[in-house]
Structures are given as C-alpha cells and as structure tokens.
Design an enzyme around this catalytic site. Structure first.
Site, mmCIF file in Angstrom:
data_model
loop_
_atom_site.group_PDB
_atom_site.id
_atom_site.type_symbol
_atom_site.label_atom_id
_atom_site.label_comp_id
_atom_site.label_asym_id
_atom_site.label_seq_id
_atom_site.Cartn_x
_atom_site.Cartn_y
_atom_site.Cartn_z
ATOM 1 N N GLU A 246 36.701 4.169 -0.327
ATOM 2 C CA GLU A 246 37.945 4.937 -0.215
ATOM 3 C C GLU A 246 37.772 6.304 -0.868
ATOM 4 O O GLU A 246 36.672 6.778 -1.089
ATOM 5 C CB GLU A 246 39.074 4.159 -0.861
ATOM 6 C CG GLU A 246 38.777 3.761 -2.320
ATOM 7 C CD GLU A 246 39.975 3.237 -3.061
ATOM 8 O OE1 GLU A 246 40.893 4.048 -3.312
ATOM 9 O OE2 GLU A 246 40.001 2.034 -3.385
ATOM 10 N N ASP B 147 34.850 -1.859 -1.625
ATOM 11 C CA ASP B 147 36.022 -0.978 -1.748
ATOM 12 C C ASP B 147 35.528 0.441 -1.502
ATOM 13 O O ASP B 147 34.918 1.066 -2.365
ATOM 14 C CB ASP B 147 36.603 -1.143 -3.153
ATOM 15 C CG ASP B 147 37.806 -0.257 -3.428
ATOM 16 O OD1 ASP B 147 38.129 0.601 -2.586
ATOM 17 O OD2 ASP B 147 38.419 -0.417 -4.498
ATOM 18 N N ASP C 99 45.251 -8.282 -6.330
ATOM 19 C CA ASP C 99 43.943 -7.802 -6.766
ATOM 20 C C ASP C 99 44.119 -7.090 -8.093
ATOM 21 O O ASP C 99 45.075 -6.349 -8.290
ATOM 22 C CB ASP C 99 43.260 -6.926 -5.723
ATOM 23 C CG ASP C 99 44.067 -5.714 -5.304
ATOM 24 O OD1 ASP C 99 43.866 -4.635 -5.891
ATOM 25 O OD2 ASP C 99 44.885 -5.830 -4.373
#
Length: 236
Positions: free
Chosen positions: A125, A123, A34
């Site tokens: 986090e 994503d 990624d």
C-alpha cells in the site's frame, strides 16, 4: 495498515455484488480484526466473546522490523480459538520481494494446514515515508510482488493474501490482473460498499471496512461462512 489515505478509502463507489456489501448484512459473515503494535494489550477473551472469528496480526515490516507484540498477540488469539494469520508490511524500495518474503517467513509468517492458520498477508500500500509507489514503475512493482508471492508459495505451498486498496493498486501496478487467479484479495475501503476491485478480481476474500469499532484494531469481514473460513485455513 495504518497508512491508508482518505483518497484510497473513498475510491470508486461501484457495488461488488458477490460480497454482502452493506452494513446491515455484516452480522451474517465471519467477523475479524487486524492488530499490530498499536494495540499491544488485546483482551482476546473479550474479542472472542464479542463474536470475532479470525485475526490478522502484524509480524514484520521490510527487513528491519519485527513486531514486539506479535508473539503475545498470536498466542492470545490462538488460545481463545480464533483462526489467525500474520501480515507483512512491504517496503519494495528497500530489498527484493524474495528477501522480504523470507524475512516474513523467518519471523512468524509461515503457514501450516492445521485448520487455524491463514496464509500470510502481503500488505502492499501507500508508502508511509516517501513516494507513493516507492519509486518503482508499475512493471517493476508487479515484478516485486511476483517475487514475494512466488517465494512465499515455494516455501509454504500457499500464495499469500494481498492486502491493498484499489486506488493504490491502480496507481502503482497499472491495475495489474496478474494475481487474480492465484492470490486471495483483502481490500481496504471504509464505506458502506466495497467499491471497484483491482483488475481480474470478481470479488474479495476479506474486506477491511473500518479502522475502529467495538473491537481493537481494524474491523474485517470474511466473504463466506464459518465453514468457508475453516476451509481457507486448511488450504482447501
């Protein structure tokens, strides 16, 4: 994906038997990377020659950032025949989940059943610039993720992949199991085994096992074989 803390990456070391979780077994599973603007000039031909099968590429962040590298990276991965998908770095403190899902979809985060496009990634986090959980309670965070996920699914027919760490998920969602039956999991843990997973998940679909290696960006594995990866891109 550059904001994972050492605490999260050293979280509970309980083996996950449904994933080939040892370093020795990694060559038998489709390997991926990624990348983001931190890797603006990826040599995709070399990446392909090195055995990489798939790539996730950063498209957006919040509702104010569009990666200037996304288009060239996505096209480069496509041109060498990689299965690829886009990811969105969430800022749950700045706008609703639906707003950010729509921003992501408008700037490269879509999905189509062409056999080479993976579902978009949320994503979610550690906050890079403030409170770990963005000032949200666990229930509010779960609601925000549901808002993003349901909006994405309503527009594409696919639920987004959730990228996170078990430590963050436990802390900021109260270890919610609300997404285990709908959203594929991409867990980040840099160790020789995956460790404990968020509640409800018996295994993970993707594993980010290192933040550097022989190829640009972070290093990833798909939990399955090449045919399984292709089926995931197709939506089957």
């Amino acid at each position: 994906m550059k904001f994972l803390t050492l605490l999260s990456l050293a979280s509970i070391a309980v083996a996950t038997p449904l994933f080939n979780a040892t370093f020795a077994g990694r060559q038998s599973q489709p390997q991926g990377i990624d990348v983001s603007g931190f890797q603006p000039n990826v040599d995709w031909n070399t990446v392909k020659a090195n055995g990489i099968s798939f790539a996730f590429i950063k498209a957006t962040e919040g509702t104010t950032f569009i990666s200037s590298s996304f288009s060239s990276q996505y096209t480069g991965a496509t041109n060498v025949g990689l299965i690829r998908g886009a990811y969105h770095f969430a800022h749950p403190d700045s706008s609703s989940g639906a707003t950010q899902a729509n921003f992501f979809l408008a700037h490269g985060g879509g999905w189509s059943a062409d056999g080479i496009t993976l579902p978009g990634v949320l994503d979610i986090e550690y906050n890079p610039s403030g409170a770990e959980c963005y000032g949200l309670s666990a229930s509010a965070m779960v609601s925000w993720i549901q808002d993003f996920s349901n909006t994405y699914e309503s527009k594409t027919g696919r639920f987004p992949i959730i990228y996170t760490t078990t430590d963050w998920w436990t802390t900021c969602t109260g270890n919610s199991a609300a997404f285990a039956s709908t959203n594929p999991l991409w867990i980040a843990r840099y160790a020789s085994s995956i460790g404990a997973l968020p509640a409800g998940y018996a295994t993970t679909t993707f594993w980010q096992f290192a933040d550097s290696g022989p190829n640009p960006g972070d290093q990833d594995l798909f939990n399955g074989d090449a045919a399984g990866l292709e089926r995931m891109a197709l939506g089957s």
